[in-house]
Design an enzyme around this catalytic site. Structure first.
Site, PDB file in Angstrom:
ATOM      1  N   HIS A  40      -4.402  -5.400  -0.438  1.00  0.00           N
ATOM      2  CA  HIS A  40      -4.692  -5.236   1.127  1.00  0.00           C
ATOM      3  C   HIS A  40      -4.197  -7.123   1.451  1.00  0.00           C
ATOM      4  O   HIS A  40      -4.153  -7.124   3.109  1.00  0.00           O
ATOM      5  CB  HIS A  40      -6.403  -5.313   1.623  1.00  0.00           C
ATOM      6  CG  HIS A  40      -6.823  -3.711   1.199  1.00  0.00           C
ATOM      7  ND1 HIS A  40      -7.821  -3.609   0.089  1.00  0.00           N
ATOM      8  CD2 HIS A  40      -6.240  -2.074   1.326  1.00  0.00           C
ATOM      9  CE1 HIS A  40      -7.682  -1.872  -0.005  1.00  0.00           C
ATOM     10  NE2 HIS A  40      -6.822  -1.600   0.652  1.00  0.00           N
ATOM     11  N   GLY A 150       1.194  -0.786   1.857  1.00  0.00           N
ATOM     12  CA  GLY A 150       1.412  -1.075   0.436  1.00  0.00           C
ATOM     13  C   GLY A 150       2.224   0.188  -0.241  1.00  0.00           C
ATOM     14  O   GLY A 150       1.959   1.058   0.193  1.00  0.00           O
ATOM     15  N   GLN A 151       3.210  -0.519  -1.145  1.00  0.00           N
ATOM     16  CA  GLN A 151       4.377   0.193  -1.488  1.00  0.00           C
ATOM     17  C   GLN A 151       3.814   1.485  -2.575  1.00  0.00           C
ATOM     18  O   GLN A 151       3.724   2.172  -3.131  1.00  0.00           O
ATOM     19  CB  GLN A 151       5.091  -0.732  -2.402  1.00  0.00           C
ATOM     20  CG  GLN A 151       6.087  -0.304  -3.601  1.00  0.00           C
ATOM     21  CD  GLN A 151       7.380   1.171  -3.101  1.00  0.00           C
ATOM     22  OE1 GLN A 151       7.283   0.610  -1.511  1.00  0.00           O
ATOM     23  NE2 GLN A 151       7.529   1.661  -3.785  1.00  0.00           N
ATOM     24  N   SER A 189      -8.247   0.843  -4.451  1.00  0.00           N
ATOM     25  CA  SER A 189     -10.247   0.205  -4.274  1.00  0.00           C
ATOM     26  C   SER A 189     -10.223   1.434  -5.320  1.00  0.00           C
ATOM     27  O   SER A 189     -11.719   0.975  -5.067  1.00  0.00           O
ATOM     28  CB  SER A 189     -10.035   0.716  -2.911  1.00  0.00           C
ATOM     29  OG  SER A 189      -9.723  -0.058  -2.700  1.00  0.00           O
ATOM     30  N   ARG A 190      -9.592   2.637  -5.953  1.00  0.00           N
ATOM     31  CA  ARG A 190     -10.231   2.973  -7.151  1.00  0.00           C
ATOM     32  C   ARG A 190      -9.906   2.689  -8.567  1.00  0.00           C
ATOM     33  O   ARG A 190     -11.103   2.893  -9.314  1.00  0.00           O
ATOM     34  CB  ARG A 190      -9.314   4.436  -6.932  1.00  0.00           C
ATOM     35  CG  ARG A 190      -9.370   5.406  -5.781  1.00  0.00           C
ATOM     36  CD  ARG A 190      -9.152   6.451  -6.202  1.00  0.00           C
ATOM     37  NE  ARG A 190      -9.620   7.771  -5.782  1.00  0.00           N
ATOM     38  CZ  ARG A 190      -8.548   7.928  -3.879  1.00  0.00           C
ATOM     39  NH1 ARG A 190      -7.290   7.555  -3.895  1.00  0.00           N
ATOM     40  NH2 ARG A 190      -8.863   9.036  -3.179  1.00  0.00           N
TER      41      ARG A 190
END
Ligand code: PAF
Length: 295
Positions: A40, A150-151, A189-190
């Protein structure tokens, strides 16, 4: 940096920013669900570099989670996220409540037909409808000149670009490269739900993609053989259960049988590591492949 929770206030602030000052003022939006990481932050940095004002939205969007997914357990860290963003000279954090985004009686959804049902959409019915609905709302509320994604969420970027094109939304969608841990694991985030052993196992995803990239560089053009290479490499890691590998074009995610020397190809995959579902991808670009007279 101001934290804004109400959509009306957010809209009126950006309206005023645009009117103030002399000349054109650009607004960059970085939409997120929080639990911010380096991926991010790379978007925030680019938005800061390019735009006069930067808004980061933080909203864990219930509409993009299926009934059996991790909405309740998705990490929520507004305090840490806010602290992180103060170092990046962000102008506004838009952190609406659920009722602000989906007020009582909300009944209008945006759906990109077809593509939203493939790959990630097939595994997560309704997911992209939730994503496009909330992104359309954010773009309407903030009306940014640029929005950064984001890709890593390759299909999401393609779906969002299609929505923006089809609905003539006046925002340029900017896609930035995947940021990876030293192990190659794509930042997400996971990843916070993985223990140390699972994190190590999850590095096999990128290792599998890299094996395909090496084979492509050595002249392998068959999509089937390239996806087998990914599968075989990942299968060596017992901690990872691969769900799918897809080799498609990069604009509409149409499956490709044979890669050529003129077009990029997207290799995307999803896998489970323990209870956590991860996605990753790589773009095979002929431009990066040394050309030989016969290739
Ligand atoms: O990529 C995400 O974090 C989300 O899907 C997004 C784009 C913020 C929409 O909720």
């Amino acid at each position: 940096m101001e934290i804004i929770n109400r959509r009306q206030r957010m809209s009126s602030v950006v309206r005023k920013l645009r009117r103030d000052g002399s000349g054109e003022r650009t607004i960059g939006l970085v939409p997120t669900m929080g639990a911010l990481h380096e991926g991010h932050l790379s978007l925030v940095r680019e938005a800061r570099r390019r735009c006069d004002y930067v808004v980061v939205s933080i909203f864990v969007n219930p509409a993009q989670f299926g009934a059996n997914e991790d909405f309740a357990h998705y990490p929520r860290r507004l305090t840490q996220d806010t602290a992180m963003l103060t170092d990046y000279n962000v102008d506004y954090i838009f952190a609406p409540t659920n009722d602000e985004i989906y007020p009582r009686g909300f009944s209008t959804y945006v759906n990109v037909e077809g593509l939203s049902n493939e790959f990630e959409g097939a595994a997560r019915p309704g997911h992209f409808r939730g994503v496009t609905t909330v992104v359309a709302l954010l773009l309407n509320i903030i009306r940014p000149d640029f929005a950064y994604f984001g890709q890593k969420d390759a299909q999401q970027t393609i779906v969002i670009k299609r929505m923006v094109r089809d609905l003539a939304i006046d925002t340029e969608i900017v896609i930035l490269p995947i940021i990876r841990e030293a192990s190659g694991l794509a930042m997400s985030s996971r990843n916070a739900s993985l223990n140390a052993e699972q994190k190590q196992a999850a590095a096999a995803l990128y290792a599998g993609l890299q094996a395909a990239e090496r084979a492509f560089s050595s002249g392998e053009h068959s999509a089937k053989r390239l996806s087998d290479i990914v599968r075989v490499n990942i299968a060596r890691e017992p901690g990872v259960q691969l769900e799918y590998v897809a080799i498609t074009d990069t604009e509409a995610m149409r499956p490709i049988e044979k890669l050529d020397n003129d077009h990029d190809a997207l290799v995307s995959l999803a896998a489970r590591v323990g209870a956590t579902r991860l996605i990753d991808n790589i773009v095979l670009s002929p431009a990066k492949r040394p050309r030989t007279p016969s290739s």
